[in-house]
Every structure is written in C-alpha cells, then in structure tokens.
Motif scaffolding. Structure first.
Motif, PDB file in Angstrom:
ATOM      1  N   LYS A 223       0.832  -1.206   0.000  1.00 57.97           N
ATOM      2  CA  LYS A 223       0.000   0.000   0.000  1.00 57.97           C
ATOM      3  C   LYS A 223       0.869   1.259   0.000  1.00 57.97           C
ATOM      4  N   ASP A 224       1.921   1.260   0.785  1.00 57.57           N
ATOM      5  CA  ASP A 224       2.849   2.398   0.815  1.00 57.57           C
ATOM      6  C   ASP A 224       3.528   2.569  -0.537  1.00 57.57           C
ATOM      7  N   ASN A 227       1.078   4.195  -2.949  1.00 57.57           N
ATOM      8  CA  ASN A 227       0.981   5.628  -2.638  1.00 57.57           C
ATOM      9  C   ASN A 227       2.157   6.404  -3.212  1.00 57.57           C
ATOM     10  N   ASP A 228       3.351   5.823  -3.113  1.00 60.67           N
ATOM     11  CA  ASP A 228       4.552   6.482  -3.631  1.00 60.67           C
ATOM     12  C   ASP A 228       4.513   6.631  -5.149  1.00 60.67           C
ATOM     13  N   LYS A 231       2.333   9.760  -5.627  1.00 62.38           N
ATOM     14  CA  LYS A 231       2.579  10.945  -4.804  1.00 62.38           C
ATOM     15  C   LYS A 231       3.232  12.082  -5.583  1.00 62.38           C
ATOM     16  N   LEU A 238      -4.292  10.017  -6.386  1.00 56.87           N
ATOM     17  CA  LEU A 238      -4.783   8.747  -5.839  1.00 56.87           C
ATOM     18  C   LEU A 238      -5.821   9.025  -4.755  1.00 56.87           C
ATOM     19  N   TYR A 240      -7.823   6.249  -3.347  1.00 52.02           N
ATOM     20  CA  TYR A 240      -7.591   5.140  -2.419  1.00 52.02           C
ATOM     21  C   TYR A 240      -6.961   3.961  -3.149  1.00 52.02           C
TER      22      TYR A 240
END
Length: 281
Positions: A223-224, A227-228, A231, A238, A240
């Motif tokens: 998940k991280d 996100n990256d 970002k 994003l 979700y």
C-alpha cells in the motif's frame, strides 16, 4: 429490435416471449463500449431472450456535475446493440417513468459491503444502485443478470441485494475488458485527452505490480509503495488503494491462505475519476 420507454409496454413485450423463464438482463447507463458489448454477447450466448436497459440513474450520483457530464449517446448505443443481435429488447425509460416524482433512493443494509472504498467517498451511491437494480429486476424479472467486474464492489453489493431482498435472479460477473494499453474500459475514458488516456495505463501497471508483490510482501508495504507511485506524479491524484477479502470486502490485516483477495484503486486523472481492480490470488 424493439426500443421501449415505458414499463407498461415492456411488460406487454415480455409477455410475447416464448421462453419466459430464460431471460437475461444487462443493466447499463448507456455510452456503451466494448466492455458493455462483452456483457451483452455473454447474455445472448446464455439466454434465448435478452433485455438491455439504458438509464442514467440520478440516485447513484453524489456529484451533480458528474451526473450532468455523463455522456448520452442513445443512437450509437442502439447501433452497437443491433450489431450484436436484432432480437434484443432495449429499455430506455425516462427518470419520471422509474421514480415518478420521488427521486430518492431506498435504504439498504448491505452488511458493511457499502461502507468501504467507493462507499467511503460516495455517500448513498450504493443505495442508489440497489434502488434502480431492484426496480429493474421487478420490472423485467430476469433469470440471469450481467455485471462487469470493473465495478467489483458493485457486483458484490448486487449479489447481497438479491440475498436480502430474496430476488430469484442469478448474478453473472464478467471479466474486465481493457484498452490496448491496459486501461479498464469505461464511459469516463472518453473525457480524457488522447495523451492522458495513454498515461492512465499506469493504473493497471500499478495493479499488476502490486499483484506480483502480494506473493512475497506485506500488504501495508504494498500500500505504501502504491501511494509512492502517485505521490509525485502531477497527472494523477490517488483517492484510495485497498487490498480486501473478496467476500466481505474487509481490508486485509493478516494474509490467510484460504482467503481470496483483490486490490482496488480509484484515481483522478484530468478531474475524471477512474476505478480498477485485480484479483491477487
């Protein structure tokens, strides 16, 4: 090919059918593309009779601008359907035909399926979906109904709807149809510029990499990582990314071998909201 606008006339047309217990329904909001065509073709293959509904349902839009911008391409839609089969019944009701003067959704208890992901960001969306689908089931009384897995959470909601409302219809989930570069087919794609539409392939590429990582890495780390990916990319926002249990849509805590999981994503591109998902195991 009959194109019908009222419930009364549709009921009359359905009474003429020889095989009344063999009836497939494909509910759509129009602006049809090859993804819809795959649902219709599957319905034609599996049923002697098929109804395709085209209805932009106001109660499932929590954003009026999104509703206003939803493309209406009825002539092109009818042409696409006729190229699959001229025996299909097309139902194109007005809002007043479905809701009369009371344009509000019913309230359902979907056992938490509607509280995560799409439900978290779109108030009352699934109550609106449930309301129109239940009404279409009541009007058409199909034996089978066809929905795409691109809207997998919606598919699970409709399966739950038939359970809690005791509706005797078999829900058929159909595989996601993708553009050549991987973007899941959607009516919303038409609102993207050609260049951005190509860039949006990043969404599916990210899902595929997440699937590969799921075999060996912790879900929170994945998940991280997702996100990256978004970002620092100014073209995307994003909303979700979640990995959930396929049955309950509960976000993963500890991976269990016997449980099937799916990854879900929602991304804004040029102010157009795109969703996608992928089976992980």
């Amino acid at each position: 090919m009959p194109v019908i606008q009222t419930k009364t006339k549709l009921t009359e047309e359905l009474k003429k059918l020889k095989h009344k217990l063999d009836l497939g329904l494909v509910p759509t909001m129009g602006a049809l593309h090859n993804g819809h065509a795959s649902l219709i073709k599957k319905a034609v293959e599996q049923n002697n009779n098929v109804v395709v509904s085209i209805f932009v349902n106001p109660t499932q839009f929590n954003n009026k601008e999104d509703l206003d911008k939803y493309p209406k391409t009825l002539d092109a839609d009818i042409k696409l359907i006729s190229e699959i089969s001229n025996d299909i019944i097309v139902f194109t009701p007005e809002v007043s035909e479905i809701y009369q003067e009371n344009i509000v959704p019913k309230t359902y208890d979907f056992d938490g399926l509607d509280k995560v992901m799409e439900g978290e960001f779109r108030d009352d969306h699934f109550n609106g979906v449930g309301t129109i689908v239940e009404e279409l089931f009541k009007i058409v009384q199909p034996s089978k109904a066809y929905f795409g897995e691109k809207d997998f959470q919606q598919l699970r909601i409709i399966q739950k709807l038939t359970e809690i409302q005791h509706i005797p219809v078999e829900i058929i989930g159909c595989e996601i149809v993708r553009e050549g570069h991987g973007l899941a087919m959607s009516s919303r794609n038409e609102r993207l510029s050609k260049n951005t539409r190509q860039k949006a392939a990043l969404i599916y590429e990210t899902l595929k990499t997440a699937k590969n990582k799921f075999g060996t890495e912790n879900a929170l780390i994945i998940k991280d990582w997702v996100n990256d990916q978004f970002k620092n990319n100014k073209d995307f926002k994003l909303e979700y990314f979640d990995i959930t249990d396929v049955e309950t849509l509960t976000p993963i805590k500890n991976k269990i071998k016997s449980v099937k999981y799916r990854a879900f994503i929602a991304v804004y591109v040029e102010n157009v909201r795109l969703i996608d998902n992928i089976a992980l195991n």
